[in-house]
Design a protein around this motif. Structure first.
Motif, PDB file in Angstrom:
ATOM      1  N   UNK A 192       0.810  -1.212   0.000  1.00 29.67           N
ATOM      2  CA  UNK A 192       0.000   0.000   0.000  1.00 29.67           C
ATOM      3  C   UNK A 192       0.846   1.267   0.000  1.00 29.67           C
ATOM      4  N   UNK A 193       0.329   2.284  -0.643  1.00 26.49           N
ATOM      5  CA  UNK A 193       0.978   3.593  -0.626  1.00 26.49           C
ATOM      6  C   UNK A 193       0.557   4.348   0.624  1.00 26.49           C
ATOM      7  N   UNK A 194       1.135   5.528   0.835  1.00 29.43           N
ATOM      8  CA  UNK A 194       0.809   6.301   2.035  1.00 29.43           C
ATOM      9  C   UNK A 194       0.749   7.781   1.775  1.00 29.43           C
ATOM     10  N   UNK A 195       0.400   8.163   0.533  1.00 29.33           N
ATOM     11  CA  UNK A 195       0.407   9.588   0.196  1.00 29.33           C
ATOM     12  C   UNK A 195      -0.800  10.334   0.741  1.00 29.33           C
ATOM     13  N   UNK A 196      -1.971   9.665   0.785  1.00 32.69           N
ATOM     14  CA  UNK A 196      -3.133  10.273   1.429  1.00 32.69           C
ATOM     15  C   UNK A 196      -3.741   9.245   2.382  1.00 32.69           C
ATOM     16  N   UNK A 197      -4.502   9.662   3.374  1.00 36.21           N
ATOM     17  CA  UNK A 197      -5.016   8.716   4.376  1.00 36.21           C
ATOM     18  C   UNK A 197      -5.866   7.603   3.757  1.00 36.21           C
ATOM     19  N   UNK A 198      -5.558   6.368   4.137  1.00 36.32           N
ATOM     20  CA  UNK A 198      -6.304   5.182   3.711  1.00 36.32           C
ATOM     21  C   UNK A 198      -6.354   5.029   2.198  1.00 36.32           C
ATOM     22  N   UNK A 199      -5.289   5.457   1.510  1.00 32.43           N
ATOM     23  CA  UNK A 199      -5.290   5.419   0.053  1.00 32.43           C
ATOM     24  C   UNK A 199      -5.405   3.991  -0.481  1.00 32.43           C
ATOM     25  N   UNK A 200      -4.983   2.996   0.294  1.00 31.81           N
ATOM     26  CA  UNK A 200      -5.046   1.618  -0.167  1.00 31.81           C
ATOM     27  C   UNK A 200      -6.292   0.873   0.263  1.00 31.81           C
ATOM     28  N   UNK A 201      -7.274   1.594   0.797  1.00 29.76           N
ATOM     29  CA  UNK A 201      -8.433   0.917   1.380  1.00 29.76           C
ATOM     30  C   UNK A 201      -9.246   0.155   0.334  1.00 29.76           C
TER      31      UNK A 201
END
Length: 353
Positions: A98-107
């Motif tokens: 998962x990426x982490x550029x915006x909150x919960x981007x991989x949800x």
């Protein structure tokens, strides 16, 4: 035997929890008293998220949580999944990077793997590593059968049947090399653009401000470039987005604004500037924080040809009466469950491999 309906109901309960949590976090007197201790725990996690990623302000984290709360309803989930034959899926183990550029981007990937009846082995970004474990804990609280199918790892990914990985163009080359032998979805850098004609209403341009500034412009669905007709006057555009000027009070954003402005001035680049957003003419798609690139076009047909050629670089095209796949102004950060990243149907991918 996987009980798909039980998993769907678990995510519906999570959606309700998200909605109620946002009320609780905003000190709403009408907030439900359900799961109050879990809301207090989640509140601490949301507050500490900024320690791992300075862009994860409480406002931005709650924005993401509310968006998912609105999406995770029984109606939305059933609408999304009704045309798929989930019962045909043979359970498999899917590695998620998962990426982490915006909150919960991989949800969405997390949701898709589990709701289709599979097991997820998850490698979290160091920038977004504390919210997902809480969410997993809540899901297993409401649906204990999920416990063995949600695994977090910090080590080497092993014993999986497929992988979905999101990263930069550089990390994607590593992913493609390492995971090329099995089924995979490898996501690279993409950017979003907006097409202006000069006939936009004030309301459309104000809505475009949301596409540009939500999550500080850090998401692949954030508009990072404008295409404008030759001789376009930016005055109305700047007036319409002025409501977003408080963003300059965020230290990290302000620091990036100051740095990039200094670079442009020292390099003698021509820029337009309103005190919180710079406009720079540039052929690239990915603009730095606090900067929006723009490029002039001669004809709509010429522009359509260019965007078709560059479609692998693009996530969203914001426009009005430009193409069948356009997104209306103000909606880039509000995708539906069936609007897939990179236009790759992850449900079909998972149930056919």
């Amino acid at each position: 035997m996987i009980d798909h309906n039980a998993r769907l109901k678990a995510f519906v309960k999570l959606g309700t929890f998200f909605q109620e949590f946002c009320e609780f976090a905003n000190n709403n007197a009408n907030s439900s008293e359900n799961d109050i201790s879990k809301k207090e725990d989640f509140s601490q996690i949301v507050s500490s998220a900024k320690n791992y990623n300075g862009w994860f302000t409480k406002e931005n984290v709650l924005l993401s949580i509310k968006s998912w709360g609105d999406l995770l309803t029984e109606k939305n989930l059933n609408t999304w999944l009704k045309d798929y034959n989930l019962s045909s899926n043979k359970k498999k183990t899917v590695a998620l990077i998962l990426a982490g550029n915006i909150p919960l981007v991989g949800f969405h990937d997390f949701l898709t793997v589990l709701i289709t009846g599979n097991k997820a082995i998850i490698k979290l970004s160091s920038n977004d590593k504390i919210m997902f474990p809480f969410i997993a804990k809540y899901l297993t609280y409401v649906e204990p059968t999920l416990q063995e199918d949600i695994v977090f790892t910090e080590g080497k990914l092993e014993n999986f049947d497929a992988v979905i990985a999101t990263g930069s163009n550089n990390t994607a080359r590593y992913f493609e090399h390492y995971f090329s032998k099995g089924p995979n979805i490898i996501r690279k850098n993409r950017n979003s653009v907006a097409i202006l004609t000069g006939n936009e209403t004030t309301e459309q341009l104000e809505a475009l401000g949301d596409d540009i500034f939500m999550y500080y412009g850090l998401g692949c669905r954030s508009v990072s470039k404008l295409f404008v007709p030759k001789g376009y006057n930016f005055d109305t555009f700047y007036k319409s987005i002025y409501k977003n000027h408080p963003i300059i009070n965020q230290n990290k954003y302000a620091n990036n604004y100051d740095y990039n402005k200094a670079v442009y001035l020292m390099s003698e680049f021509k820029i337009l500037d309103n005190g919180f957003l710079m406009l720079k003419e540039d052929s690239n798609y990915g603009s730095p924080i606090a900067t929006l690139f723009y490029e002039e076009y001669n004809t709509v047909e010429e522009l359509k040809s260019k965007l078709e050629t560059d479609k692998e670089k693009l996530q969203c095209v914001v426009a009005h009466n430009f193409s069948d796949n356009e997104i209306i102004f103000g909606e880039t950060q509000k995708p539906q469950l069936w609007e897939y990243a990179d236009h790759i149907d992850t449900v079909s991918f998972l149930i056919t491999i």
